[in-house]
Design an enzyme around this catalytic site. Structure first.
Site, PDB file in Angstrom:
ATOM      1  N   ASP A   1      36.480  37.252  34.314  1.00 49.91           N
ATOM      2  CA  ASP A   1      35.215  37.576  33.658  1.00 49.91           C
ATOM      3  C   ASP A   1      35.294  37.258  32.165  1.00 49.91           C
ATOM      4  O   ASP A   1      36.337  36.829  31.660  1.00 49.91           O
ATOM      5  CB  ASP A   1      34.863  39.050  33.867  1.00 49.91           C
ATOM      6  CG  ASP A   1      36.002  39.998  33.479  1.00 49.91           C
ATOM      7  OD1 ASP A   1      36.915  39.578  32.735  1.00 49.91           O
ATOM      8  OD2 ASP A   1      35.984  41.160  33.917  1.00 49.91           O
TER       9      ASP A   1
ATOM     10  N   ASN B   1      34.287  53.445  34.997  1.00 49.11           N
ATOM     11  CA  ASN B   1      33.099  53.688  35.803  1.00 49.11           C
ATOM     12  C   ASN B   1      33.217  53.070  37.195  1.00 49.11           C
ATOM     13  O   ASN B   1      32.240  53.011  37.937  1.00 49.11           O
ATOM     14  CB  ASN B   1      31.853  53.147  35.094  1.00 49.11           C
ATOM     15  CG  ASN B   1      31.948  51.650  34.814  1.00 49.11           C
ATOM     16  OD1 ASN B   1      32.922  50.992  35.180  1.00 49.11           O
ATOM     17  ND2 ASN B   1      30.925  51.103  34.165  1.00 49.11           N
TER      18      ASN B   1
ATOM     19  N   HIS C   1      34.021  49.879  37.816  1.00 43.82           N
ATOM     20  CA  HIS C   1      33.724  48.454  37.907  1.00 43.82           C
ATOM     21  C   HIS C   1      34.983  47.647  38.215  1.00 43.82           C
ATOM     22  O   HIS C   1      36.097  48.047  37.907  1.00 43.82           O
ATOM     23  CB  HIS C   1      32.996  47.938  36.657  1.00 43.82           C
ATOM     24  CG  HIS C   1      33.848  47.743  35.436  1.00 43.82           C
ATOM     25  ND1 HIS C   1      33.317  47.774  34.161  1.00 43.82           N
ATOM     26  CD2 HIS C   1      35.176  47.503  35.249  1.00 43.82           C
ATOM     27  CE1 HIS C   1      34.280  47.545  33.287  1.00 43.82           C
ATOM     28  NE2 HIS C   1      35.418  47.383  33.923  1.00 43.82           N
TER      29      HIS C   1
ATOM     30  N   GLU D   1      29.277  45.847  37.522  1.00 38.37           N
ATOM     31  CA  GLU D   1      28.996  47.192  37.058  1.00 38.37           C
ATOM     32  C   GLU D   1      28.360  48.050  38.165  1.00 38.37           C
ATOM     33  O   GLU D   1      27.915  47.522  39.196  1.00 38.37           O
ATOM     34  CB  GLU D   1      28.054  47.121  35.852  1.00 38.37           C
ATOM     35  CG  GLU D   1      28.625  46.349  34.663  1.00 38.37           C
ATOM     36  CD  GLU D   1      29.684  47.114  33.886  1.00 38.37           C
ATOM     37  OE1 GLU D   1      30.486  47.836  34.503  1.00 38.37           O
ATOM     38  OE2 GLU D   1      29.713  46.987  32.658  1.00 38.37           O
TER      39      GLU D   1
END
Length: 244
Positions: A67, A136, A138, A143
């Site tokens: 990413d 979180n 991810h 996301e």
């Protein structure tokens, strides 16, 4: 999904490096995806040592970046490209055309997604895809709320990612969008691997691996990937029930 816990971060890192080394011994032209962040640093160090000591041949393989923050490249301290170049590519002998990374400064980000998707497809898929996990849940920059069936795509960053992401930069940095491989890539990888370390990751590891499978916790998809390998140090795995 197979969960393996290691007493220390270094032992986990060695195990991750051993997976890559074994894959390259069996298939020298493998296509490998590496993440950036804190978790893979130890693994990359062991791989650099192996390559420079003649125990690892990187001449035929290809590396695909997981990413990137949109608007950044290898000249931006804190970018994924900067991390991979600093910790790995600059320290080993790899042909530049065997390094396939997102151009997150492109005027055509959707075209970048297509380029990366096409490359992976033409090579027959990813042989090993290694990911870390965000606070979180991810994976990459997939996301919360990201569909499980996406390939490479643009991603609107979650507030948690924006906040946590500041640790990679020397000053406050505006982060709004990412570009990332998709969860479909992880499901199709021949060897999908999650690595995680540290006590801060323990709650999200428990939620992702032993909670409800939901797009709100992207890493929960790992529960549905039978061949997924989960490598944790004892701290990251400390809240799991009945994990080896």
């Amino acid at each position: 999904m197979k969960i393996s816990k290691y007493e220390t971060y270094d032992e986990m890192s060695k195990a991750a490096a051993a997976l890559v080394t074994k894959q390259l011994a069996e298939k020298p032209a493998s296509v490998i995806c590496f993440p950036s962040g804190d978790s893979p640093t130890g693994m990359l160090k062991h791989l650099v040592d192996a390559a420079n000591n003649g125990r690892l041949d990187l001449s035929q393989c290809y590396f695909v970046g997981l990413d990137e923050w949109v608007g950044m490249d290898e000249n931006d301290v804190g970018s994924c490209k900067y991390y991979l170049h600093t910790n790995f590519f600059s320290k080993v002998n790899i042909a530049p055309d065997h390094i396939i990374l997102f151009d997150a400064k492109s005027d055509n980000l959707n075209g970048e997604c297509e380029r990366i998707n096409d490359f992976i497809s033409e090579k027959g898929g990813l042989d090993i895809m290694i990911v870390g996990i965000g606070m979180n849940g991810h994976l990459g920059l997939n996301e919360p709320g990201t569909p499980f069936d996406l390939y490479a795509h643009r991603s609107q960053l979650d507030p948690v990612t924006v906040e946590v992401g500041q640790k990679y930069f020397q000053q406050a940095t505006t982060l709004t969008e990412g570009i990332t491989l998709g969860l479909k890539h992880l499901q199709e990888a021949k060897i999908p691997v999650l690595i995680a370390s540290g006590i801060k990751k323990a709650p999200i590891i428990h939620e992702a691996l032993q909670g409800t499978v939901s797009t709100e916790v992207p890493a929960s998809i790992l529960q549905q990937i039978k061949n997924a390998l989960i490598l944790l140090d004892d701290d990251a795995g400390s809240e799991l029930e009945h994990a080896s």
